[in-house]
Scaffold this motif. Structure first.
Motif, PDB file in Angstrom:
ATOM      1  N   GLY A 667       0.809  -1.211   0.000  1.00  0.00           N
ATOM      2  CA  GLY A 667       0.000   0.000   0.000  1.00  0.00           C
ATOM      3  C   GLY A 667       0.839   1.256   0.000  1.00  0.00           C
ATOM      4  O   GLY A 667       2.063   1.235  -0.168  1.00  0.00           O
ATOM      5  N   CYS A 668       0.154   2.370   0.181  1.00  0.00           N
ATOM      6  CA  CYS A 668       0.808   3.681   0.143  1.00  0.00           C
ATOM      7  C   CYS A 668       0.226   4.562   1.241  1.00  0.00           C
ATOM      8  O   CYS A 668      -0.980   4.521   1.516  1.00  0.00           O
ATOM      9  CB  CYS A 668       0.611   4.327  -1.232  1.00  0.00           C
ATOM     10  SG  CYS A 668       1.348   5.957  -1.398  1.00  0.00           S
ATOM     11  N   ALA A 669       1.078   5.363   1.878  1.00  0.00           N
ATOM     12  CA  ALA A 669       0.652   6.296   2.927  1.00  0.00           C
ATOM     13  C   ALA A 669       1.161   7.690   2.593  1.00  0.00           C
ATOM     14  O   ALA A 669       2.368   7.907   2.458  1.00  0.00           O
ATOM     15  CB  ALA A 669       1.166   5.853   4.294  1.00  0.00           C
ATOM     16  N   VAL A 670       0.237   8.633   2.437  1.00  0.00           N
ATOM     17  CA  VAL A 670       0.575  10.029   2.141  1.00  0.00           C
ATOM     18  C   VAL A 670       0.336  10.855   3.406  1.00  0.00           C
ATOM     19  O   VAL A 670      -0.787  10.901   3.915  1.00  0.00           O
ATOM     20  CB  VAL A 670      -0.277  10.576   0.979  1.00  0.00           C
ATOM     21  CG1 VAL A 670       0.086  12.028   0.705  1.00  0.00           C
ATOM     22  CG2 VAL A 670      -0.082   9.732  -0.275  1.00  0.00           C
ATOM     23  N   SER A 671       1.388  11.474   3.911  1.00  0.00           N
ATOM     24  CA  SER A 671       1.292  12.303   5.117  1.00  0.00           C
ATOM     25  C   SER A 671       1.360  13.776   4.712  1.00  0.00           C
ATOM     26  O   SER A 671       2.329  14.197   4.067  1.00  0.00           O
ATOM     27  CB  SER A 671       2.415  11.972   6.095  1.00  0.00           C
ATOM     28  OG  SER A 671       2.347  10.615   6.500  1.00  0.00           O
ATOM     29  N   ILE A 672       0.320  14.527   5.081  1.00  0.00           N
ATOM     30  CA  ILE A 672       0.257  15.959   4.774  1.00  0.00           C
ATOM     31  C   ILE A 672       0.319  16.722   6.098  1.00  0.00           C
ATOM     32  O   ILE A 672      -0.494  16.491   6.996  1.00  0.00           O
ATOM     33  CB  ILE A 672      -1.030  16.316   4.010  1.00  0.00           C
ATOM     34  CG1 ILE A 672      -1.171  15.434   2.756  1.00  0.00           C
ATOM     35  CG2 ILE A 672      -1.036  17.776   3.618  1.00  0.00           C
ATOM     36  CD1 ILE A 672      -2.477  15.633   2.022  1.00  0.00           C
ATOM     37  N   HIS A 673       1.284  17.618   6.208  1.00  0.00           N
ATOM     38  CA  HIS A 673       1.518  18.361   7.449  1.00  0.00           C
ATOM     39  C   HIS A 673       1.014  19.791   7.280  1.00  0.00           C
ATOM     40  O   HIS A 673       1.578  20.572   6.499  1.00  0.00           O
ATOM     41  CB  HIS A 673       3.002  18.345   7.799  1.00  0.00           C
ATOM     42  CG  HIS A 673       3.620  16.976   7.772  1.00  0.00           C
ATOM     43  ND1 HIS A 673       3.423  16.049   8.770  1.00  0.00           N
ATOM     44  CD2 HIS A 673       4.397  16.363   6.838  1.00  0.00           C
ATOM     45  CE1 HIS A 673       4.068  14.945   8.477  1.00  0.00           C
ATOM     46  NE2 HIS A 673       4.661  15.103   7.309  1.00  0.00           N
ATOM     47  N   PHE A 674      -0.043  20.133   8.010  1.00  0.00           N
ATOM     48  CA  PHE A 674      -0.678  21.449   7.921  1.00  0.00           C
ATOM     49  C   PHE A 674      -0.234  22.330   9.085  1.00  0.00           C
ATOM     50  O   PHE A 674      -0.025  21.835  10.204  1.00  0.00           O
ATOM     51  CB  PHE A 674      -2.202  21.320   7.961  1.00  0.00           C
ATOM     52  CG  PHE A 674      -2.784  20.547   6.807  1.00  0.00           C
ATOM     53  CD1 PHE A 674      -2.967  21.144   5.576  1.00  0.00           C
ATOM     54  CD2 PHE A 674      -3.157  19.219   6.965  1.00  0.00           C
ATOM     55  CE1 PHE A 674      -3.512  20.437   4.522  1.00  0.00           C
ATOM     56  CE2 PHE A 674      -3.693  18.498   5.920  1.00  0.00           C
ATOM     57  CZ  PHE A 674      -3.874  19.109   4.678  1.00  0.00           C
ATOM     58  N   PRO A 675      -0.117  23.639   8.865  1.00  0.00           N
ATOM     59  CA  PRO A 675       0.196  24.548   9.973  1.00  0.00           C
ATOM     60  C   PRO A 675      -1.046  24.821  10.819  1.00  0.00           C
ATOM     61  O   PRO A 675      -2.156  24.977  10.286  1.00  0.00           O
ATOM     62  CB  PRO A 675       0.681  25.818   9.262  1.00  0.00           C
ATOM     63  CG  PRO A 675      -0.016  25.785   7.937  1.00  0.00           C
ATOM     64  CD  PRO A 675      -0.157  24.336   7.563  1.00  0.00           C
ATOM     65  N   CYS A 676      -0.873  24.861  12.118  1.00  0.00           N
ATOM     66  CA  CYS A 676      -1.988  25.157  13.020  1.00  0.00           C
ATOM     67  C   CYS A 676      -2.329  26.655  12.971  1.00  0.00           C
ATOM     68  O   CYS A 676      -1.464  27.501  12.720  1.00  0.00           O
ATOM     69  CB  CYS A 676      -1.646  24.750  14.452  1.00  0.00           C
ATOM     70  SG  CYS A 676      -1.519  22.973  14.695  1.00  0.00           S
ATOM     71  N   TYR A 677      -3.582  26.928  13.229  1.00  0.00           N
ATOM     72  CA  TYR A 677      -4.043  28.322  13.244  1.00  0.00           C
ATOM     73  C   TYR A 677      -3.635  28.971  14.563  1.00  0.00           C
ATOM     74  O   TYR A 677      -3.784  28.384  15.640  1.00  0.00           O
ATOM     75  CB  TYR A 677      -5.560  28.376  13.065  1.00  0.00           C
ATOM     76  CG  TYR A 677      -6.116  29.777  13.066  1.00  0.00           C
ATOM     77  CD1 TYR A 677      -6.103  30.548  11.904  1.00  0.00           C
ATOM     78  CD2 TYR A 677      -6.657  30.330  14.234  1.00  0.00           C
ATOM     79  CE1 TYR A 677      -6.609  31.836  11.895  1.00  0.00           C
ATOM     80  CE2 TYR A 677      -7.164  31.624  14.232  1.00  0.00           C
ATOM     81  CZ  TYR A 677      -7.133  32.379  13.060  1.00  0.00           C
ATOM     82  OH  TYR A 677      -7.630  33.654  13.060  1.00  0.00           O
ATOM     83  N   LYS A 678      -3.109  30.178  14.471  1.00  0.00           N
ATOM     84  CA  LYS A 678      -2.706  30.924  15.661  1.00  0.00           C
ATOM     85  C   LYS A 678      -3.472  32.241  15.712  1.00  0.00           C
ATOM     86  O   LYS A 678      -3.614  32.931  14.710  1.00  0.00           O
ATOM     87  CB  LYS A 678      -1.197  31.197  15.630  1.00  0.00           C
ATOM     88  CG  LYS A 678      -0.351  29.934  15.720  1.00  0.00           C
ATOM     89  CD  LYS A 678       1.128  30.275  15.752  1.00  0.00           C
ATOM     90  CE  LYS A 678       1.977  29.015  15.878  1.00  0.00           C
ATOM     91  NZ  LYS A 678       3.425  29.339  15.895  1.00  0.00           N
TER      92      LYS A 678
END
Length: 679
Positions: A667-678
Motif C-alpha cells: 500500500g501507500c501512505a501520504v502524510s500531509i503536514h498542515f500549519p496550526c491556526y494561531k
C-alpha cells in the motif's frame, strides 16, 4: 639492583598517577573500584621493592627499620593476597560477566584472601610456608582472570573493544609470567635481574596507554592533558630524587615528597597540564585555519553530489576512518538516499528508512548531538538511566553497530533532520576522540552551508523554469486553445446532425487536450493564497460525503478516524479541497475500484496537524516513488503528470508539506503536514 629500582620506580609512579586520576574522575562504579584496588596493591609492592633495595645499599636507622617491619611490610603482604582477587574482580566487572559461577568464584577468592591475611598477621602459619602459600594461591586466580579476559577478547565483535581487551590480556599475561619467573629463577640458581619489576612496569604502562589512547573507561578523557598529568608526576618525582641525592637526604625523602607533589597537582594541575599540552603537543593548525581549509575544499563543488563526494573525502583524510556514508533526505519522498559512500571493505550499503531507530533518535533529540557508540556504551555501563531510555538507547546502538559504523552525525537544516553522516572505525583501531568529533562537526557545518547554497540555486532555477513554462503556457493558450474550441464545436455540430464514431473520438481528444492545457496553466501561473481558519475534521467529512456518490469511489471503503478536539489549521479553503481530492483520486485509481482508504489525523507538535491518507493498494516501487512529484511524469495512460506537482505547489504556498511512504505490495501512505491556526 639499579635496574630493579628503576623499573619499580616507573611502575610505582604510573600506579600512583592512575590512582589519583581515577579517584578524581569516578569512584562509584565497581569497575573503577576494583581497578583502584589493583593499582593500590601494585603500588605497595613496587614501593616495597624500591625501599628494600635502598635499605640493602645503605644502613637504615633502627626506628625506620622497625616501623617498616611492623607496619609497611605486613600491609604489602596483605595487598599481595588481595591483588589477584582485585584483578579477577576487575576482569569480571569489565566484561560484564554476571553468571552464578563468577559470583561464587569471587566470594571464594575474597574469603581465601581474608583467611590468608589473618593467618599471616597473627602468625598462624610458619614463615617458611608463606612464600609457597602465596605462589600456590595466586597462580589459579591470576589464571582465571586472564582466561576471562582472553575469552572476552575472542567474543568481541567491535575492533575497538577487541583492541582494549587484547591489550589488557597481553599486559596481564606479561605481568603474571614475569612475577612468577622472578620467583622461580632464584630457586634454580639464576639471577632474576628484576624481571618481575620490569613486567610490572610493562603492565602499568600498557594499562595507562589503554586508558588514555583507547579510552578504556571514561570516553570523555582529554588524552593530551592526562599524558601531561602522568608526565608531570614522573618529572616531579625524579626531581625530588635528584634533590635528595644532591643534598644527601634520606632515601625515603622522595616518597615523602610525593604528598607535596600530589597537593601541588591538585591545586595547580589545570595550569600544569595546559602548559605541557601547549608545549609538547603543539597543534599544526589553529581551528580557524582548519575551517578555512575545509571551506576552500568544499567551494570547488559543482553540485550537491560533488559536494557530498568532497565532504566524504575530507572526512576520510582528516579522521583516517575505514568507511563513510552520507545520506540526504529526498524532499519529495522523504526517504534517505545515500549520495556518497566509501568503505575499505566490500560492505553492504545500509538502508535508512524514515522509521529507522537512529532517525527517530535524532528527531526526538533536542540538541541534535552526534551519536557516538563508544560514549553510549560508556553511559549504559556506568550511568543510571531509566528503563525506557535504556531500551531505546540499546536499540539504536544495536542498529548502528549492526551495519558496522561507530558514529552517526545529524545534518540539520532549519532545526529539522535533513540527512545523516555515518562514520566507521578508525584505521589505527583507536577510538574517535573529542578532537575528531570537533573536526567532524566543522566539516558537517561547512557542508550544510554549501548544501543550502546549492539548494537555493536549484530553487532559483526551478523558479526560472516555472516562469518559462508560464510564458509557454500563455502562448499555447493563445495559439491552441481557441482553435481547439472551434474544432470541438464543429465536430459536436456535425456529430449532432449525423452520428459518427470518428467525430466522437475527435470530441473526446479535444476535451483531453483542453484538460492538459488547463493543468499546464494551473501549474505555471503564479497562484495566490488566502488562508483562513479551518476545522480539518469537518472538512474531511464533507469531502467524503461528496465523493461517496462518485462512480470511482462506489465500491471503495473510505474510513475516517474520529479526531475531535484537534486545533484548527491555517489554510486556503479552495486549495485544501484540491489537495485532498487529488490525493484521494490517486488512491482510488491505485485501488482500481476495490479496496480501503483510511484517513487519520494526528497532532505531533503544537505547530502542526498531520493528515495521513493510507490505502491497501499494490504500492509503489522506489524508482517511481522518487519521480512522482516531477512535472509531466506519469505512469497512467493519458495522464499529464501534473496532479502531484500542483498539489505540492499548493502545499508550499500554504506553508505545508507532504511526504509519501510506500513499498511494493504494502500500500501507500501520504502524510500531509498542515500549519496550526494561531490567534
Amino acid at each position: 639492583m639499579i635496574v630493579k629500582i628503576i623499573f619499580a620506580s616507573i611502575a610505582a609512579t604510573v600506579n600512583l598517577g592512575l590512582i589519583i586520576f581515577i579517584s578524581l574522575r569516578n569512584r562509584r562504579h565497581i569497575v573503577y573500584q576494583t581497578f583502584l584496588l589493583t593499582c593500590f596493591c601494585l603500588l605497595l609492592w613496587n614501593l616495597r621493592v624500591v625501599i628494600s633495595s635502598l635499605i640493602a645499599q645503605q644502613a637504615t636507622h633502627p626506628f625506620y627499620f622497625q616501623a617498616l617491619n611492623q607496619f609497611f611490610y605486613p600491609a604489602v603482604t596483605v595487598g599481595l593476597y588481595f591483588l589477584p582477587v582485585a584483578a579477577l574482580h576487575f576482569s569480571i566487572s569489565f566484561v560484564s560477566l554476571r553468571s552464578k559461577t563468577s559470583r561464587y568464584l569471587l566470594w571464594a577468592s575474597y574469603f581465601a584472601a581474608a583467611v590468608l591475611s589473618l593467618a599471616y598477621l597473627f602468625r598462624l602459619a610458619p614463615l617458611s610456608f608463606e612464600g609457597y602459600i602465596l605462589d600456590v594461591y595466586m597462580m589459579p586466580i591470576f589464571s582465571a582472570s586472564l582466561f576471562i579476559m582472553g575469552m572476552a577478547y575472542l567474543k568481541a565483535t567491535r575492533s575497538l573493544e577487541r583492541t582494549r581487551r587484547g591489550l589488557l590480556f597481553i599486559a596481564g599475561s606479561v605481568g603474571v609470567i614475569g612475577a612468577f619467573v622472578e620467583d622461580i629463577m632464584p630457586a634454580l640458581g639464576y639471577t632474576a635481574f628484576g624481571i618481575g619489576n620490569a613486567s610490572n612496569a610493562f603492565y602499568s604502562l600498557v594499562v595507562a596507554v589503554t586508558l588514555f589512547r583507547h579510552r578504556l573507561f571514561d570516553v570523555n578523557l582529554r588524552i593530551r592533558q592526562l599524558t601531561g598529568f602522568i608526565f608531570a608526576l614522573f618529572v616531579l618525582t625524579l626531581i625530588s630524587v635528584l634533590l635528595s641525592r644532591v643534598f644527601r637526604l634520606s632515601y625515603f625523602a622522595p616518597y615523602g615528597y610525593i604528598f607535596i607533589i600530589v597537593a601541588v597537582i591538585l591545586l595547580f594541575g589545570g595550569r600544569i597540564m595546559r602548559y605541557i599540552e601547549s608545549t609538547l603537543f603543539r597543534k599544526l593548525h589553529s581551528p580557524a585555519e582548519t575551517t578555512a581549509e575545509i571551506n576552500n575544499t568544499l567551494q570547488e563543488a559543482r553540485n550537491s553530489h560533488h559536494l557530498c563526494e568532497l565532504t566524504g573525502s575530507e572526512i576520510l583524510d582528516r579522521l583516517k576512518v575505514q568507511r563513510v556514508a552520507i545520506y540526504i533526505i529526498d524532499p519529495t519522498s522523504h526517504h534517505f538516499r545515500c549520495l556518497w559512500h566509501h568503505s575499505d571493505t566490500n560492505d553492504t550499503l545500509p538502508v535508512i528508512e524514515p522509521t529507522h531507530s537512529i532517525v527517530s533518535w535524532f528527531q526526538q533529540s533536542q540538541k541534535m548531538e552526534p551519536f557516538v557508540c563508544d560514549e553510549v556504551i560508556h553511559h549504559l555501563r556506568f550511568s543510571t538511566l531509566d528503563r525506557d531510555t535504556t531500551d531505546k538507547t540499546q536499540q539504536v546502538l544495536r542498529d548502528v553497530l549492526a551495519v558496522g559504523y561507530e558514529l552517526c552525525m545529524p545534518i540539520t537544516l532549519k532545526d529539522s533532520l535533513d540527512g545523516i553522516v555515518l562514520i566507521g572505525a578508525k584505521k589505527n583501531k583507536r577510538p574517535l576522540t573529542a578532537s575528531d568529533i570537533h573536526v567532524l562537526k566543522n566539516i558537517v557545518h561547512a557542508f550544510i552551508l554549501w548544501l543550502q547554497r546549492f539548494r537555493m540555486l536549484e530553487h532559483v532555477r526551478n523558479l526560472e523554469q516555472y516562469a518559462t513554462l508560464g510564458e509557454m503556457a500563455a502562448s499555447i493558450a493563445h495559439e491552441v486553445k481557441n482553435p481547439l474550441a472551434i474544432i470541438r464545436s464543429s465536430a459536436q455540430l456535425c456529430n449532432d446532425q449525423r452520428k459518427d464514431q470518428s467525430l466522437t473520438t475527435i470530441i473526446k481528444e479535444c476535451d483531453r487536450l483542453n484538460r492538459t492545457i488547463s493543468h499546464i496553466l494551473d501549474f505555471a501561473k503564479t497562484s495566490t493564497t488566502s488562508p483562513v481558519r479551518i476545522d480539518l475534521t469537518s472538512e474531511i467529512n464533507s469531502y467524503i460525503k461528496e465523493i461517496s456518490a462518485s462512480p470511482q469511489f462506489k465500491d471503495l471503503t473510505i474510513q475516517a478516524d474520529d479526531a475531535r478536539g484537534l486545533p484548527n489549521i491555517n489554510f486556503d479553503r479552495d486549495h485544501l479541497k484540491q489537495v485532498i481530492m487529488n490525493v484521494l483520486l490517486n488512491a482510488a485509481e491505485a485501488l482500481n475500484g476495490h479496496g480501503k482508504i483510511v484517513l487519520s489525523l494526528h497532532n505531533p507538535s503544537p505547530e502542526r496537524i498531520t493528515l495521513i491518507i493510507k490505502d491497501d493498494g499494490p504500492g509503489i516501487t522506489p524508482d517511481i516513488l522518487e519521480r512522482m512529484c516531477n512535472p509531466f511524469f506519469s505512469t497512467k495512460p493519458g495522464g499529464t503528470g501534473l496532479g502531484l506537482p500542483i498539489t505540492h505547489k499548493l502545499l508550499e504556498l500554504n506553508n505545508a508539506s507532504m511526504n509519501i511512504v510506500s513499498h511494493p505490495g504494502a500500500g501507500c501512505a501520504v502524510s500531509i503536514h498542515f500549519p496550526c491556526y494561531k490567534e
